[in-house]
Structures are given as C-alpha cells and as structure tokens.
Design a protein around this motif. Sequence first.
Motif, PDB file in Angstrom:
ATOM      1  N   PHE A 165       6.219  -9.243  -5.647  1.00  0.00           N
ATOM      2  CA  PHE A 165       5.023  -9.885  -5.096  1.00  0.00           C
ATOM      3  C   PHE A 165       3.901  -8.865  -4.903  1.00  0.00           C
ATOM      4  O   PHE A 165       2.731  -9.133  -5.209  1.00  0.00           O
ATOM      5  N   ALA A 166       4.247  -7.676  -4.427  1.00  0.00           N
ATOM      6  CA  ALA A 166       3.236  -6.637  -4.206  1.00  0.00           C
ATOM      7  C   ALA A 166       2.608  -6.189  -5.520  1.00  0.00           C
ATOM      8  O   ALA A 166       1.386  -6.020  -5.617  1.00  0.00           O
ATOM      9  N   LEU A 167       3.422  -5.997  -6.552  1.00  0.00           N
ATOM     10  CA  LEU A 167       2.895  -5.560  -7.846  1.00  0.00           C
ATOM     11  C   LEU A 167       2.009  -6.628  -8.468  1.00  0.00           C
ATOM     12  O   LEU A 167       0.972  -6.321  -9.075  1.00  0.00           O
ATOM     13  N   ALA A 168       2.393  -7.894  -8.319  1.00  0.00           N
ATOM     14  CA  ALA A 168       1.560  -8.976  -8.847  1.00  0.00           C
ATOM     15  C   ALA A 168       0.236  -9.055  -8.094  1.00  0.00           C
ATOM     16  O   ALA A 168      -0.823  -9.279  -8.691  1.00  0.00           O
ATOM     17  N   SER A 169       0.276  -8.843  -6.785  1.00  0.00           N
ATOM     18  CA  SER A 169      -0.949  -8.904  -5.982  1.00  0.00           C
ATOM     19  C   SER A 169      -1.882  -7.747  -6.307  1.00  0.00           C
ATOM     20  O   SER A 169      -3.106  -7.890  -6.258  1.00  0.00           O
ATOM     21  N   LEU A 170      -1.311  -6.590  -6.641  1.00  0.00           N
ATOM     22  CA  LEU A 170      -2.129  -5.409  -6.918  1.00  0.00           C
ATOM     23  C   LEU A 170      -3.076  -5.641  -8.086  1.00  0.00           C
ATOM     24  O   LEU A 170      -4.172  -5.074  -8.131  1.00  0.00           O
ATOM     25  N   ARG A 171      -2.700  -6.488  -9.033  1.00  0.00           N
ATOM     26  CA  ARG A 171      -3.525  -6.726 -10.218  1.00  0.00           C
ATOM     27  C   ARG A 171      -4.885  -7.321  -9.862  1.00  0.00           C
ATOM     28  O   ARG A 171      -5.889  -7.009 -10.506  1.00  0.00           O
ATOM     29  N   SER A 172      -4.924  -8.175  -8.855  1.00  0.00           N
ATOM     30  CA  SER A 172      -6.169  -8.871  -8.525  1.00  0.00           C
ATOM     31  C   SER A 172      -6.917  -8.237  -7.361  1.00  0.00           C
ATOM     32  O   SER A 172      -7.909  -8.792  -6.899  1.00  0.00           O
ATOM     33  N   LEU A 173      -6.458  -7.073  -6.885  1.00  0.00           N
ATOM     34  CA  LEU A 173      -7.087  -6.435  -5.727  1.00  0.00           C
ATOM     35  C   LEU A 173      -7.488  -5.008  -6.095  1.00  0.00           C
ATOM     36  O   LEU A 173      -6.715  -4.061  -5.903  1.00  0.00           O
ATOM     37  N   PRO A 174      -8.693  -4.811  -6.629  1.00  0.00           N
ATOM     38  CA  PRO A 174      -9.092  -3.477  -7.092  1.00  0.00           C
ATOM     39  C   PRO A 174      -9.297  -2.459  -5.982  1.00  0.00           C
ATOM     40  O   PRO A 174      -9.255  -1.269  -6.233  1.00  0.00           O
ATOM     41  N   ARG A 175      -9.526  -2.912  -4.752  1.00  0.00           N
ATOM     42  CA  ARG A 175      -9.678  -1.989  -3.621  1.00  0.00           C
ATOM     43  C   ARG A 175      -8.704  -2.428  -2.536  1.00  0.00           C
ATOM     44  O   ARG A 175      -9.021  -3.280  -1.714  1.00  0.00           O
ATOM     45  N   SER A 176      -7.517  -1.847  -2.559  1.00  0.00           N
ATOM     46  CA  SER A 176      -6.485  -2.367  -1.666  1.00  0.00           C
ATOM     47  C   SER A 176      -5.437  -1.315  -1.343  1.00  0.00           C
ATOM     48  O   SER A 176      -5.282  -0.312  -2.043  1.00  0.00           O
ATOM     49  N   LYS A 177      -4.730  -1.586  -0.249  1.00  0.00           N
ATOM     50  CA  LYS A 177      -3.540  -0.837   0.143  1.00  0.00           C
ATOM     51  C   LYS A 177      -2.453  -1.868   0.419  1.00  0.00           C
ATOM     52  O   LYS A 177      -2.629  -2.759   1.253  1.00  0.00           O
ATOM     53  N   ILE A 178      -1.336  -1.747  -0.276  1.00  0.00           N
ATOM     54  CA  ILE A 178      -0.241  -2.706  -0.133  1.00  0.00           C
ATOM     55  C   ILE A 178       1.003  -1.950   0.311  1.00  0.00           C
ATOM     56  O   ILE A 178       1.449  -1.018  -0.364  1.00  0.00           O
ATOM     57  N   SER A 179       1.555  -2.340   1.455  1.00  0.00           N
ATOM     58  CA  SER A 179       2.751  -1.712   2.008  1.00  0.00           C
ATOM     59  C   SER A 179       3.922  -2.678   1.874  1.00  0.00           C
ATOM     60  O   SER A 179       3.813  -3.843   2.257  1.00  0.00           O
ATOM     61  N   VAL A 180       5.034  -2.159   1.347  1.00  0.00           N
ATOM     62  CA  VAL A 180       6.204  -2.997   1.083  1.00  0.00           C
ATOM     63  C   VAL A 180       7.375  -2.507   1.922  1.00  0.00           C
ATOM     64  O   VAL A 180       7.676  -1.309   1.953  1.00  0.00           O
ATOM     65  N   ALA A 181       8.010  -3.431   2.604  1.00  0.00           N
ATOM     66  CA  ALA A 181       9.270  -3.203   3.305  1.00  0.00           C
ATOM     67  C   ALA A 181      10.198  -4.348   2.920  1.00  0.00           C
ATOM     68  O   ALA A 181       9.738  -5.364   2.393  1.00  0.00           O
ATOM     69  N   PRO A 182      11.496  -4.210   3.131  1.00  0.00           N
ATOM     70  CA  PRO A 182      12.397  -5.313   2.772  1.00  0.00           C
ATOM     71  C   PRO A 182      11.971  -6.620   3.443  1.00  0.00           C
ATOM     72  O   PRO A 182      11.906  -6.721   4.658  1.00  0.00           O
ATOM     73  N   GLY A 183      11.624  -7.614   2.620  1.00  0.00           N
ATOM     74  CA  GLY A 183      11.265  -8.927   3.139  1.00  0.00           C
ATOM     75  C   GLY A 183       9.872  -9.040   3.704  1.00  0.00           C
ATOM     76  O   GLY A 183       9.524 -10.077   4.269  1.00  0.00           O
ATOM     77  N   GLN A 184       9.032  -8.011   3.542  1.00  0.00           N
ATOM     78  CA  GLN A 184       7.679  -8.077   4.107  1.00  0.00           C
ATOM     79  C   GLN A 184       6.697  -7.290   3.246  1.00  0.00           C
ATOM     80  O   GLN A 184       7.004  -6.206   2.765  1.00  0.00           O
ATOM     81  N   VAL A 185       5.494  -7.858   3.076  1.00  0.00           N
ATOM     82  CA  VAL A 185       4.410  -7.199   2.354  1.00  0.00           C
ATOM     83  C   VAL A 185       3.162  -7.252   3.230  1.00  0.00           C
ATOM     84  O   VAL A 185       2.776  -8.321   3.706  1.00  0.00           O
ATOM     85  N   THR A 186       2.561  -6.087   3.446  1.00  0.00           N
ATOM     86  CA  THR A 186       1.326  -5.994   4.224  1.00  0.00           C
ATOM     87  C   THR A 186       0.201  -5.582   3.285  1.00  0.00           C
ATOM     88  O   THR A 186       0.293  -4.546   2.623  1.00  0.00           O
ATOM     89  N   ILE A 187      -0.852  -6.398   3.217  1.00  0.00           N
ATOM     90  CA  ILE A 187      -1.947  -6.170   2.273  1.00  0.00           C
ATOM     91  C   ILE A 187      -3.247  -5.967   3.042  1.00  0.00           C
ATOM     92  O   ILE A 187      -3.649  -6.815   3.838  1.00  0.00           O
ATOM     93  N   THR A 188      -3.878  -4.839   2.795  1.00  0.00           N
ATOM     94  CA  THR A 188      -5.210  -4.555   3.322  1.00  0.00           C
ATOM     95  C   THR A 188      -6.136  -4.385   2.130  1.00  0.00           C
ATOM     96  O   THR A 188      -5.880  -3.554   1.255  1.00  0.00           O
ATOM     97  N   ALA A 189      -7.206  -5.184   2.072  1.00  0.00           N
ATOM     98  CA  ALA A 189      -8.078  -5.152   0.900  1.00  0.00           C
ATOM     99  C   ALA A 189      -9.510  -5.446   1.308  1.00  0.00           C
ATOM    100  O   ALA A 189      -9.781  -5.949   2.405  1.00  0.00           O
ATOM    101  N   ILE A 190     -10.428  -5.123   0.394  1.00  0.00           N
ATOM    102  CA  ILE A 190     -11.854  -5.349   0.603  1.00  0.00           C
ATOM    103  C   ILE A 190     -12.330  -6.349  -0.442  1.00  0.00           C
ATOM    104  O   ILE A 190     -12.083  -6.181  -1.637  1.00  0.00           O
ATOM    105  N   SER A 191     -13.013  -7.396   0.000  1.00  0.00           N
ATOM    106  CA  SER A 191     -13.583  -8.386  -0.908  1.00  0.00           C
ATOM    107  C   SER A 191     -15.098  -8.230  -0.930  1.00  0.00           C
ATOM    108  O   SER A 191     -15.675  -7.487  -0.141  1.00  0.00           O
ATOM    109  N   ASN A 192     -15.734  -8.955  -1.852  1.00  0.00           N
ATOM    110  CA  ASN A 192     -17.183  -8.837  -2.007  1.00  0.00           C
ATOM    111  C   ASN A 192     -17.965  -9.862  -1.192  1.00  0.00           C
ATOM    112  O   ASN A 192     -19.176  -9.733  -1.040  1.00  0.00           O
ATOM    113  N   SER A 193     -17.291 -10.901  -0.707  1.00  0.00           N
ATOM    114  CA  SER A 193     -17.988 -11.944   0.037  1.00  0.00           C
ATOM    115  C   SER A 193     -16.978 -12.724   0.862  1.00  0.00           C
ATOM    116  O   SER A 193     -15.760 -12.601   0.666  1.00  0.00           O
TER     117      SER A 193
END
Length: 649
Positions: A165-193
């Motif tokens: 899930f994290a790797l798939a999400s990384l494709r659409s988030l050009p400015r992001s930090k994704i942290s992966v733990a067993p059973g949990q994904v934390t996504i911090t990202a910047i959008s344009n609007s």
Amino acid sequence: MQRLALFFGALALMLAGAGSYLVANLIANYIETSTKNAANLVLSEEGLDWITLRVDGISVSVSGAAPTESARFKALIALKRVINADQIVDSIAVVEPDDLHPPKFSLELLRNGDGISLIGLIPETTGSASILGAIEGIDGKTDVTDMLETTDFPAPEGWSEAVDFALASLRSLPRSKISVAPGQVTITAISNSRAEKARIETELEDARPDGVALVSNISAPRPVITPFSLRLIKDDLGTRFDSCSADTAAARDRILAAARKAGMADTTDCTIGLGAPTPHWADAVDLAIAALNELGGGSVTFSDADISIVAPDSLGQNQFDLIIHNLEQALPEVFSVHAILPPKPALEGTAVKSEAFEFLVTKSPEGLVQMRGRSRDERTKTAINNFAKALFGSENVHDTTRIDSAIPDGWPVRVLTGIEALSKLHHGSLLVTQTMLELRGTADKEEAKTEVTQLLSDKLGENSYYQMFVNYEEALNKAALLPSPEECVVRINTILAEKQIDFAPSSTRIEGEAVEIVDKIAAAMTDCDEVAMEIGGHTDSQGRETMNLTLSQARAEAVLDALLRREILTTYLTAKGYGEIRPIADNKTEAGRKANRRIEFTLIVNDDPSDTGGEPETDAPATATEGADTQTETAPKTTTKESDKNGQD
C-alpha cells in the motif's frame, strides 16, 4: 641477651612473611585488573557487549548469552589474543532461536524533488531489491538512496500489505514521507490545493487494504482570499453564513463561536486563508456578529475592512442608532461601517409606490438564459447582451430588454455584476431593482456562495444592499464526478480489451475497423481531457531498428491526430515512438511479434504539459495496448506524419 636476639629474629621473619604476602596480593590484583581491562578492550572493539568476565587470579571465567554458535566462537577467539587458552573457563550459553525476540521492522519512504530515500529495517523475505523494483519508474529523473537493512526474521502479520500500500501510494505523492509498520501506514504529504488534498485523502482511503490502519496528514497551502470577505444572515430561516473567511485557526474558532451565540445551529466551517486586512479580523467579526444579534436579525457583510449591516425593518431608529454607534466605537480603527435600516413596510390599504425599474435574468438547469427589463441606451443594452453571451454562450441567451433613458446612475454596473454572479450558479434567477439586488438559485460548486459574496462585495461597494439565497447540490458537481486519471486509463483498457487497432503492414493509416475503435476511445476521453497520457508506438524486431523507430513514432502521432480530429483536447497527450526496444513478448514467434506491434496509452506521472523535454515519466502498470499487425514490420521509406494526414480516419 640470647632471648632478646631470638625475639628480634622471630619478628624479622614475621615482617618478611607479611611483606611477601602483601606484595603477592598486589601483584595478583594487578594481573587480574590488567587481564580484565585487556579482555574488555578486545570485546568492545569486536562489539561483543553481551559477554560477562570474572577474573580469579590467572583464571578468567567467560559467561553470557551468545545469539549464535559463531558469535560464541568469535568471542573465544578474541579473548585468546590477550589471554592464554588454558586460563579461559568457557561458560557461554548459546541462545536458542526461539528465545530471540523479533526486531521492530520499519520502513521510511521519503520523496521530494531531489529523489527518493529508503530507510529502515526490513525482513529478508521483503528485501531491498523488491522495493527498488517496485519504485522503478516512479521518477526516472532523480536518484534513489538505499539505506535499508535486512534481517533473517519472518515478516510479521500485516507487514506485506502495508508495504504494498505504501509503495502504491508513493507513486501519486511527489512530496511525501511514508512510514510503514506492521499493519499501519502513516502518510505525510503536501498538496497544491484544498481540492487536491480532499481528492488525495479520498483516494488513499479507497485504496487502503483491509487490516491496514491509515494515518494521513495531507497539508494544503492556504488560499489567497481577495477580497477577504464574510457574510452572515439572521432571519426567519435561521442564522447562517453565505461566506466565511478567517486568517488563523484560532480566529476561525472564535468566529464560529460568535455565530453560534447568534443562533447558528449547523456545522458551517470557515475558510482559513491569506489576505486579511488586519490581524484584528476576528475581533471585528466577533463585534459585528454580536451587534447583528442585538439588532434582532438582518445581515452583516465584510469586504476587507468595509462592513455593511442591514437591520430588520421592524427595528426602531433610536435603537438602531445606538447599536451601530456602540459598534463603531468598539471596532479596530481600520474598519468602517455602513449600516442600513430599511423603511417599514406600508400598512395594508396604503398606496405603495412600485419599483420603477427592474432587470430580471433567469438561467434554467439546461443553461438557457432569458433577460428582460430595461437598459439606459442601445450601447448599454448591447454591452449587457454581449457580456451575457460571453458567459453563457451566444446560442443560450434570449434578450427581450427595452430601452429607457430614465434609468438611474450605476444601473449597468449592478446588472453586469449580477449577471456575473448568476453565471457562477448551475441555475437560478437574478432580480435588480433601484434599491436591491437579489440572487436565488442552486450551485454545483461548494465554494460558489463564497465566490458570489466576494464578487458582490467587491464590485457593488459597501453602500449596496443585496440578498442571496443559494444552496449547494453535490449531485450537480461535475468535478466531483470526474474519473481519476487511473480510471481514465482503465476505460481505454476496457475498450481495447474487446477489440484492438490494426494497422496495415508498414502503414500509419487508421482505417476500417480501427476507425470505430478510435471513436470509442474518443468518447471515453470526453471527461479525461486534462489527464496526462503518453501514446507510445512499438514494433517487433524485424526490419532495421532506425526504420522501426520512425514507424512507431508515426503511428503514435497518427492516433493523436485522430483524437484531435474528434475534438479531443490533446494538450496533455504526448506521442512517442519506441521502435523495437520494449518488447512484451518473444520476437521469435509470430504470436510474439504480433503482441509487440502495438500502441500503448500510459499515464504520465509528471503531468505538466509544458514539459516537452526528454522522455516523459510514466507509470508503467497503467497501460492500454491498442493494436497489432499480422504482417512483418518494415518501416516505409516515405511515410511521415504529414504524408498521412489525408488518409481516411
């Protein structure tokens, strides 16, 4: 005398014995300390901090829990460099694998303009090679920094699903930090609007696998609000915002609290943005809303530092003057107030002078606009007519207005502003009179009420009186119903799965059954015209490589031209020929060569249409194979994009 000599002799022997014992102890302690220090130094250099030493004379007892037999052997070898082997007493125990606690696996994916960084401890079954392979092609112009470590432990429950899930999400988030733990994904990202923020959050939640917890923190830049506006109405329908702006979260909370005190019951939010005329914005809004509540109803409108208040017509003049005076005294200096107390309605049976002038515009759900009313002269009428046609379309406007030279000053501005406000609604009506502008209707955008309020406040000025009754219907919001870029590619995949495009050998002409297929693709792309896609042309390996490259480029351009002739916006489409360098099947068989002769639609990750330099970045899995020949490929000697434009399509 003889006894005295014996006494001193015995004393000397005793002193000599005591001295010898003391010296022996000192030497033994020195040897033990030196041995222990030397052993600890060696163990520290080797990183063997799990060993415990106990030195007793020349004997050294070694104990501890070795993680493996090789670690135990390594410790003994290290000690033998500074201690004789026959002095070492080995009491080391090797821990059974079941007794070892599994490590805490984690994975950090960091993506920005400088590249992608991978940090963390992962199981060997996952492996850094598989992660590097999964992110290959995400951003071909930047570097990948691999700082992953692996360990030979099985992957815990929920780990594989979270990583995918994290790797798939990384494709659409050009400015992001994704942290992966067993059973949990934390996504911090910047959008344009804010709209993109909402879209990203929805897409992430839709893609989240069952059993994987998602913690998202998507930030969006604050919009610039101009004019910085707010409008609150309190009447028989209740207390409500037509528009609400705040410069900080604290200001938003304070404004909403003031509105609730004035009777607002819904969960309306305030837009936090840039452009407040003063840091004391919340102070002024709080005071104005309190004054409106004290007036017993009406409306308060802010346009930057200008405040317009319309009181209920039932209020007495003295009370009105007192409340407005107190407000003016309490407001910060930068704000000015224009307050209106409408005249009381005439008593029943009393003659009432009707409005001499009015201008009425209606817009139907189908987009048809009818205008009736009065204009000052032919020039003004023509200007209003042309303005309406520019907004709604020439074929949709029906004008039955008449000329009246007695029209008061400022009439054209009020009419033109009202028409522009009506254009922001899906359907509705506009009524302009000498004393009031009234707008009613339904919006297909959630922000339409705010935009209309800003427009009317900015162009009509603080002395104007207007009423607005606008509601939002999400079902009419076309933008909310638009397919995602991935869904657009799936549409094309579905069409091409039923029937592929066939080019004649060595030809770039689209004809026969291929015309119908392109028609279907064009129909599927009507609401995907802003999705960046690459039309890639491919051939088999027969024929010269340079000629195959030319043929593939010409075929890709032929498909692009065919879509353009079907009135599909091609600004975001790119045609590129790859020749024979990207086969998907074995060129040694006819079936393989047929599969390799194809057109592919690929989603472009970097969707900037102005970036035409270099090879476009693509998302390889999102492809649609368009067609294949059944003959051997050889590039035509004279076929170019220009030479084939007149072919049947």
